[in-house]
Motif scaffolding. Structure first.
Motif, PDB file in Angstrom:
ATOM      1  N   ALA A 110     -10.666  -3.585   8.528  1.00  0.00           N
ATOM      2  CA  ALA A 110     -11.756  -4.514   8.188  1.00  0.00           C
ATOM      3  C   ALA A 110     -12.124  -5.423   9.365  1.00  0.00           C
ATOM      4  O   ALA A 110     -13.306  -5.623   9.669  1.00  0.00           O
TER       5      ALA A 110
ATOM      6  N   LEU B 275       0.874  -1.181   0.000  1.00  0.00           N
ATOM      7  CA  LEU B 275       0.000   0.000   0.000  1.00  0.00           C
ATOM      8  C   LEU B 275       0.912   1.232   0.000  1.00  0.00           C
ATOM      9  O   LEU B 275       1.158   1.861   1.024  1.00  0.00           O
TER      10      LEU B 275
ATOM     11  N   GLY C 271      -1.471  -5.773  11.623  1.00  0.00           N
ATOM     12  CA  GLY C 271      -1.514  -5.626  10.162  1.00  0.00           C
ATOM     13  C   GLY C 271      -2.940  -5.336   9.734  1.00  0.00           C
ATOM     14  O   GLY C 271      -3.422  -5.829   8.727  1.00  0.00           O
ATOM     15  N   GLY C 272      -3.597  -4.521  10.549  1.00  0.00           N
ATOM     16  CA  GLY C 272      -5.048  -4.300  10.385  1.00  0.00           C
ATOM     17  C   GLY C 272      -5.408  -3.360   9.258  1.00  0.00           C
ATOM     18  O   GLY C 272      -6.583  -3.256   8.894  1.00  0.00           O
ATOM     19  N   GLY C 273      -4.424  -2.655   8.689  1.00  0.00           N
ATOM     20  CA  GLY C 273      -4.682  -1.788   7.539  1.00  0.00           C
ATOM     21  C   GLY C 273      -5.785  -0.783   7.807  1.00  0.00           C
ATOM     22  O   GLY C 273      -5.726  -0.011   8.768  1.00  0.00           O
TER      23      GLY C 273
HETATM   24  C1  LIG Z   1      -3.718  -7.304   2.507  1.00  0.00           C
HETATM   25  S1  LIG Z   1      -3.611  -6.090   3.745  1.00  0.00           S
HETATM   26  C2  LIG Z   1      -4.811  -6.655   4.937  1.00  0.00           C
HETATM   27  C3  LIG Z   1      -5.372  -5.539   5.742  1.00  0.00           C
HETATM   28  C4  LIG Z   1      -6.458  -5.928   6.739  1.00  0.00           C
HETATM   29  N1  LIG Z   1      -5.920  -6.796   7.767  1.00  0.00           N
HETATM   30  C5  LIG Z   1      -7.625  -6.577   6.038  1.00  0.00           C
HETATM   31  O1  LIG Z   1      -7.954  -7.730   6.358  1.00  0.00           O
HETATM   32  O2  LIG Z   1      -8.252  -5.933   5.181  1.00  0.00           O
HETATM   33  C6  LIG Z   1      -2.096  -6.468   4.568  1.00  0.00           C
HETATM   34  C7  LIG Z   1      -1.753  -5.457   5.634  1.00  0.00           C
HETATM   35  O3  LIG Z   1      -0.639  -5.935   6.371  1.00  0.00           O
HETATM   36  C8  LIG Z   1       0.201  -4.844   6.641  1.00  0.00           C
HETATM   37  N2  LIG Z   1       1.573  -5.319   6.823  1.00  0.00           N
HETATM   38  C9  LIG Z   1       2.284  -6.105   5.974  1.00  0.00           C
HETATM   39  N3  LIG Z   1       3.527  -6.314   6.448  1.00  0.00           N
HETATM   40  C10 LIG Z   1       3.604  -5.644   7.609  1.00  0.00           C
HETATM   41  C11 LIG Z   1       4.632  -5.451   8.578  1.00  0.00           C
HETATM   42  N4  LIG Z   1       5.846  -5.995   8.386  1.00  0.00           N
HETATM   43  N5  LIG Z   1       4.371  -4.712   9.663  1.00  0.00           N
HETATM   44  C12 LIG Z   1       3.160  -4.148   9.852  1.00  0.00           C
HETATM   45  N6  LIG Z   1       2.136  -4.276   8.980  1.00  0.00           N
HETATM   46  C13 LIG Z   1       2.355  -5.007   7.874  1.00  0.00           C
HETATM   47  C14 LIG Z   1       0.087  -4.002   5.380  1.00  0.00           C
HETATM   48  O4  LIG Z   1       0.545  -2.672   5.578  1.00  0.00           O
HETATM   49  C15 LIG Z   1      -1.399  -4.111   5.059  1.00  0.00           C
HETATM   50  O5  LIG Z   1      -2.133  -3.093   5.677  1.00  0.00           O
END
Ligand SMILES: C[S@@+](CC[C@H](N)C(=O)[O-])C[C@H]1O[C@@H](n2cnc3c(N)ncnc32)[C@H](O)[C@@H]1O
Length: 329
Positions: free
Chosen positions: A96, A49, A91-93
C-alpha cells in the motif's frame, strides 16, 4: 477528504483482478477474522496474514484504506518539498505505501517492500504487474523479518500499520532500524487513542535522536492534545462493489482514520523548513457564512480555535477549500 488519491482507481482494478479467483465465502470469512483480530490490540504471536485467503482478504478490505491514508501523508510531505529517490517499506505487506509513494513523489526511482509473509509479497508483486508507474512496476518485494532487515539505505523508510502487531520492545527496535536505514521516516498507525499513543512514542524517539519532525506537527514541543483528545486524521476511501459486499456495507465510501508522524535527518529537513508551518487543521473545519472556523495545532506548540473571515480575501478562499489534516491556509 474528498480528494481521490493518485492511483486509487488503478489499485482498485488490480485488486479486483487479483482476488477474482478467491471464493467469496472464504474471502468473507477471512475478512471477518481479520476485522476482529485488528480490533483486539495485542501483539501478534504468529503472522496474522496466515494464508493466501487472509492475504487476499487483507488486500481487498484494508489495502484501499491504508493506501488512502498513506497517500494523504506522503502527499503532504511532497507538498512540503520532500522528494525521495528511494523508498524502503518495512512490514509493507501487499505494498500500500509503495503505491502511495509512487503517486506522491515524481522523484522516486526505486521501491523495496519487505515483509515476513511471502503470500503478501506475492500478491504485492501481482498487483504491480500492470501498475501505472514504471517505478511501481519495477518494485522489489522481498521476504525479511523485523530485526533481520537487510542493511539497505533509502531516502524514505515507511512503517505503515505495523507497530500494533509488535510488543513495545519490538516497536522501538523497528523504529530504530527504520531510522538507521532512512534519511527520513514515516510511521502511520490506526487513528485510535492507542495508535496515537504508539505514534507519540515514535515521535519522542525521533526527537531524542536529534531528528526534525516534518509532519504532521508544526512544532517539536510536547503534543498539546492531552486528556480525552488524540491527534488523528481521516482519508476518504471509495468502496468498490466487492469491498461493499465483503464488509456488508451500504455506503459507497468510508473514512479511514489514521495517526502519523514523519521526521528527517536535519540536513534533509532543513530545506523543507524554508516554508514556515502555519498550523495543522485537527478537525473538520466549520464552514459558516462569511467565515471558516478551525481547530488547529499551532507552531508555538498550543492547540485551539482559529477563524478566517471573508475579509481575509485570498486566504479566506483557500480556507473554504481547506480540509481536516491540511495545513492552515
Ligand atoms: C496490518 S499489515 C500492514 C501492511 C502494509 N504496511 C499496509 O499499510 O497496508 C502489517 C504487516 O506487517 C507485517 N509484519 C508484522 N510483524 C512483522 C515482522 N516481525 N517482520 C516482518 N513483517 C512483519 C505483516 O506481515 C503485515 O504484512
Amino acid at each position: 477528504m474528498s480528494r481521490t488519491p493518485a492511483y486509487a482507481a488503478e489499485l482498485r482494478d488490480a485488486l479486483t483482478r487479483a482476488v477474482r479467483g478467491v471464493g467469496e465465502r472464504d474471502l468473507a470469512r477471512a475478512t471477518e477474522a481479520l476485522v476482529s483480530r485488528y480490533r483486539s490490540v495485542a501483539p501478534a504471536t504468529a503472522p496474522i496474514l496466515a494464508s493466501q485467503v487472509h492475504v487476499a482478504a487483507y488486500a481487498a478490505y484494508r489495502m484501499p484504506a491504508t493506501h488512502a491514508a498513506l497517500s494523504r501523508v506522503l502527499g503532504d510531505l511532497a507538498e512540503r518539498g520532500l522528494a525521495p529517490r528511494s523508498l524502503l517499506d518495512l512490514g509493507g505487506g501487499t505494498g500500500a505505501a509503495a503505491w502511495a509513494a509512487a503517486g506522491a513523489f515524481s522523484s522516486l526511482e526505486s521501491v523495496t517492500v519487505l515483509d515476513q509473509v511471502e503470500d503478501a509479497l506475492a500478491l504485492g508483486r501481482d498487483l504491480v504487474r500492470q501498475a501505472p508507474s514504471e517505478v511501481l512496476a519495477g518494485a522489489t518485494f522481498a521476504r525479511a523479518v523485523a530485526g533481520e532487515w537487510p542493511q539497505q539505505q533509502a531516502d524514505l523508510v515507511t512503517v505503515s500499520y505495523v507497530l500494533s502487531e509488535l510488543d513495545e520492545r519490538a516497536q522501538e527496535a523497528l523504529v530504530a532500524d527504520a531510522m538507521q536505514r532512512g534519511r527520513s521516516v514515516v510511521v502511520a498507525e490506526p487513528g485510535t487513542p492507542d495508535g496515537y499513543a504508539r505514534v507519540l512514542r515514535v515521535r519522542s524517539a525521533m526527537l531524542a535522536a536529534g531528528w526534525t519532525i516534518i509532519g504532521p506537527c508544526p512544532h517539536a514541543d510536547e503534543c498539546p492534545l492531552v486528556g480525552s483528545d488524540w491527534c488523528h486524521f481521516a482519508a476518504r476511501v471509495n468502496r468498490s462493489a466487492e469491498h461493499r459486499r465483503l464488509k456488508g456495507a451500504e455506503l459507497s465510501y468510508e473514512d479511514e482514520k489514521f495517526s502519523w508522524v514523519a521526521a528527517a535527518r536535519p540536513e534533509v529537513a532543513e530545506p523543507l523548513a524554508v516554508q514556515p508551518h502555519s498550523g495543522r487543521i485537527l478537525r473538520h473545519p466549520l464552514k459558516r457564512k462569511g467565515f471558516v472556523e478551525f481547530h488547529v495545532c499551532r507552531p508555538d506548540g498550543t492547540a485551539g480555535r482559529e477563524v478566517v473571515s471573508k475579509k481575509a480575501g485570498e486566504r479566506y478562499r483557500a480556507a473554504r477549500d481547506a480540509e481536516w489534516g491540511d495545513t492552515l491556509p
